[in-house]
Scaffold this motif. Structure first.
Motif, PDB file in Angstrom:
ATOM      1  N   UNK A  31      22.063  65.358  45.269  1.00  0.00           N
ATOM      2  CA  UNK A  31      21.778  63.981  45.691  1.00  0.00           C
ATOM      3  C   UNK A  31      20.714  63.910  46.771  1.00  0.00           C
ATOM      4  N   UNK A  32      20.578  64.962  47.539  1.00  0.00           N
ATOM      5  CA  UNK A  32      19.580  65.010  48.607  1.00  0.00           C
ATOM      6  C   UNK A  32      18.567  66.085  48.274  1.00  0.00           C
ATOM      7  N   UNK A  42      15.249  75.922  56.168  1.00  0.00           N
ATOM      8  CA  UNK A  42      15.786  75.011  55.155  1.00  0.00           C
ATOM      9  C   UNK A  42      15.987  73.638  55.778  1.00  0.00           C
ATOM     10  N   UNK A  43      15.705  72.594  55.015  1.00  0.00           N
ATOM     11  CA  UNK A  43      15.916  71.227  55.479  1.00  0.00           C
ATOM     12  C   UNK A  43      16.603  70.429  54.372  1.00  0.00           C
ATOM     13  N   UNK A  44      17.641  69.688  54.736  1.00  0.00           N
ATOM     14  CA  UNK A  44      18.343  68.804  53.817  1.00  0.00           C
ATOM     15  C   UNK A  44      17.980  67.383  54.207  1.00  0.00           C
ATOM     16  N   UNK A  45      17.257  66.693  53.311  1.00  0.00           N
ATOM     17  CA  UNK A  45      16.734  65.360  53.618  1.00  0.00           C
ATOM     18  C   UNK A  45      16.983  64.411  52.457  1.00  0.00           C
ATOM     19  N   UNK A  69      20.283  67.665  57.861  1.00  0.00           N
ATOM     20  CA  UNK A  69      20.634  68.955  58.455  1.00  0.00           C
ATOM     21  C   UNK A  69      19.511  69.950  58.202  1.00  0.00           C
ATOM     22  N   UNK A  70      19.519  71.012  58.979  1.00  0.00           N
ATOM     23  CA  UNK A  70      18.519  72.056  58.801  1.00  0.00           C
ATOM     24  C   UNK A  70      19.000  73.374  59.371  1.00  0.00           C
ATOM     25  N   UNK A  71      18.450  74.451  58.837  1.00  0.00           N
ATOM     26  CA  UNK A  71      18.736  75.803  59.320  1.00  0.00           C
ATOM     27  C   UNK A  71      17.394  76.470  59.555  1.00  0.00           C
ATOM     28  N   UNK A  72      17.234  77.073  60.745  1.00  0.00           N
ATOM     29  CA  UNK A  72      15.959  77.694  61.096  1.00  0.00           C
ATOM     30  C   UNK A  72      16.207  79.055  61.747  1.00  0.00           C
TER      31      UNK A  72
END
Length: 145
Positions: A31-32, A42-45, A69-72
Protein backbone atom coordinates in the motif's frame (compact mmCIF):
# COMPACT_ATOMS: atom_id res chain seq x y z
CA UNK A 1 31.53 -12.70 19.36
CA UNK A 2 30.61 -11.90 15.76
CA UNK A 3 31.07 -8.43 14.25
CA UNK A 4 27.32 -7.87 14.53
CA UNK A 5 27.54 -8.40 18.28
CA UNK A 6 30.69 -6.41 18.94
CA UNK A 7 31.28 -2.67 19.34
CA UNK A 8 33.42 -2.35 16.18
CA UNK A 9 31.16 -2.63 13.18
CA UNK A 10 32.25 -2.14 9.62
CA UNK A 11 30.03 -0.33 7.14
CA UNK A 12 29.09 -3.73 5.69
CA UNK A 13 27.99 -4.85 9.19
CA UNK A 14 25.86 -1.72 9.62
CA UNK A 15 24.26 -2.29 6.22
CA UNK A 16 23.45 -5.87 7.22
CA UNK A 17 21.86 -4.65 10.47
CA UNK A 18 19.89 -1.99 8.53
CA UNK A 19 18.69 -4.65 6.09
CA UNK A 20 17.38 -6.74 8.98
CA UNK A 21 15.48 -3.80 10.50
CA UNK A 22 14.16 -2.86 7.04
CA UNK A 23 12.31 -6.19 6.94
CA UNK A 24 9.89 -4.60 9.43
CA UNK A 25 8.84 -2.17 6.68
CA UNK A 26 8.22 -4.79 3.98
CA UNK A 27 4.68 -5.83 5.03
CA UNK A 28 3.54 -2.27 4.22
CA UNK A 29 5.14 -2.16 0.77
CA UNK A 30 1.92 -3.10 -1.06
CA UNK A 31 0.00 0.00 0.00
CA UNK A 32 2.95 2.32 0.56
CA UNK A 33 6.15 2.85 -1.35
CA UNK A 34 9.24 1.16 0.06
CA UNK A 35 12.37 2.58 -1.53
CA UNK A 36 15.87 1.21 -1.28
CA UNK A 37 17.93 4.13 -2.52
CA UNK A 38 21.34 2.65 -1.70
CA UNK A 39 22.73 -0.08 0.55
CA UNK A 40 21.53 0.42 4.10
CA UNK A 41 18.96 3.12 3.30
CA UNK A 42 15.22 2.38 3.16
CA UNK A 43 12.24 4.74 3.22
CA UNK A 44 8.55 3.87 3.60
CA UNK A 45 6.44 6.65 2.09
CA UNK A 46 3.05 7.30 0.59
CA UNK A 47 2.80 6.40 -3.09
CA UNK A 48 1.22 9.76 -3.93
CA UNK A 49 3.72 12.44 -4.97
CA UNK A 50 1.91 14.95 -2.78
CA UNK A 51 -0.52 14.89 0.11
CA UNK A 52 -2.92 17.24 1.85
CA UNK A 53 -2.60 17.95 5.54
CA UNK A 54 -4.78 19.99 7.87
CA UNK A 55 -2.79 22.84 9.41
CA UNK A 56 -4.52 25.41 11.63
CA UNK A 57 -7.91 24.47 10.21
CA UNK A 58 -6.88 24.78 6.54
CA UNK A 59 -5.89 22.08 4.06
CA UNK A 60 -2.41 22.53 2.67
CA UNK A 61 -0.81 20.59 -0.17
CA UNK A 62 2.67 19.24 0.50
CA UNK A 63 4.43 18.52 -2.77
CA UNK A 64 6.35 15.46 -1.63
CA UNK A 65 5.42 11.99 -0.46
CA UNK A 66 4.81 11.63 3.27
CA UNK A 67 7.55 9.56 4.92
CA UNK A 68 6.18 7.12 7.49
CA UNK A 69 9.40 5.33 8.50
CA UNK A 70 12.99 4.84 7.45
CA UNK A 71 16.10 2.82 8.23
CA UNK A 72 19.56 4.26 7.64
CA UNK A 73 23.02 2.74 8.14
CA UNK A 74 25.08 5.70 9.39
CA UNK A 75 28.83 5.90 10.09
CA UNK A 76 28.70 4.38 13.57
CA UNK A 77 25.12 3.14 14.09
CA UNK A 78 21.85 2.23 12.39
CA UNK A 79 18.88 4.50 12.91
CA UNK A 80 15.20 3.59 12.63
CA UNK A 81 13.01 6.66 12.08
CA UNK A 82 9.31 6.51 12.87
CA UNK A 83 7.44 9.71 11.96
CA UNK A 84 4.09 8.82 13.63
CA UNK A 85 5.87 9.00 17.00
CA UNK A 86 6.50 12.71 16.32
CA UNK A 87 2.81 13.19 15.61
CA UNK A 88 1.54 11.03 18.47
CA UNK A 89 4.12 11.05 21.29
CA UNK A 90 1.77 9.05 23.52
CA UNK A 91 2.58 5.97 21.40
CA UNK A 92 5.85 5.76 23.32
CA UNK A 93 4.02 5.14 26.60
CA UNK A 94 3.31 1.54 25.57
CA UNK A 95 6.92 0.86 24.52
CA UNK A 96 9.19 -1.49 26.39
CA UNK A 97 11.80 0.33 28.50
CA UNK A 98 14.58 -1.36 26.49
CA UNK A 99 13.27 0.27 23.31
CA UNK A 100 12.90 3.67 24.99
CA UNK A 101 16.61 3.52 25.88
CA UNK A 102 17.36 3.42 22.15
CA UNK A 103 15.49 6.66 21.47
CA UNK A 104 17.43 9.56 20.07
CA UNK A 105 15.13 12.55 19.91
CA UNK A 106 11.38 12.06 19.46
CA UNK A 107 11.05 9.40 16.77
CA UNK A 108 14.51 8.00 16.10
CA UNK A 109 15.92 4.79 17.55
CA UNK A 110 19.64 4.01 17.24
CA UNK A 111 21.26 0.58 17.16
CA UNK A 112 24.77 -0.77 16.81
CA UNK A 113 23.58 -4.38 16.57
CA UNK A 114 20.40 -6.17 15.62
CA UNK A 115 18.23 -6.65 18.70
CA UNK A 116 15.34 -9.09 18.18
CA UNK A 117 13.46 -7.80 21.24
CA UNK A 118 13.78 -4.20 20.04
CA UNK A 119 12.67 -5.30 16.56
CA UNK A 120 9.47 -6.76 18.04
CA UNK A 121 8.87 -3.48 19.84
CA UNK A 122 9.51 -1.48 16.67
CA UNK A 123 7.16 -3.74 14.71
CA UNK A 124 4.34 -3.11 17.19
CA UNK A 125 5.11 0.62 17.31
CA UNK A 126 5.17 0.86 13.50
CA UNK A 127 1.79 -0.87 13.22
CA UNK A 128 0.21 1.27 15.95
CA UNK A 129 1.69 4.45 14.49
CA UNK A 130 0.56 3.72 10.95
CA UNK A 131 -2.93 2.72 12.10
CA UNK A 132 -3.21 5.96 14.06
CA UNK A 133 -1.85 8.06 11.19
CA UNK A 134 -4.32 6.52 8.72
CA UNK A 135 -7.23 7.48 11.01
CA UNK A 136 -5.91 10.95 11.75
CA UNK A 137 -8.16 13.81 10.63
CA UNK A 138 -4.95 15.64 9.68
CA UNK A 139 -4.80 13.69 6.39
CA UNK A 140 -7.35 13.41 3.64
CA UNK A 141 -8.88 9.92 3.40
CA UNK A 142 -7.01 7.64 1.01
CA UNK A 143 -3.58 9.14 1.67
CA UNK A 144 -2.28 5.82 2.97
CA UNK A 145 -4.17 3.45 0.65
Amino acid sequence: MTPLEGPFMTQADRIEVADRYAKLLQPYAKKLSLTHEKPGRYMLMTKAKSFEILVNGKWQIRKAPFMVAGVVANKSYVSFHLVPVYMFPDLIAACAPELKKRMQGKGCFNFQTYDAEAARGLKALLKAGLDRTKKSPMFKPGTFD
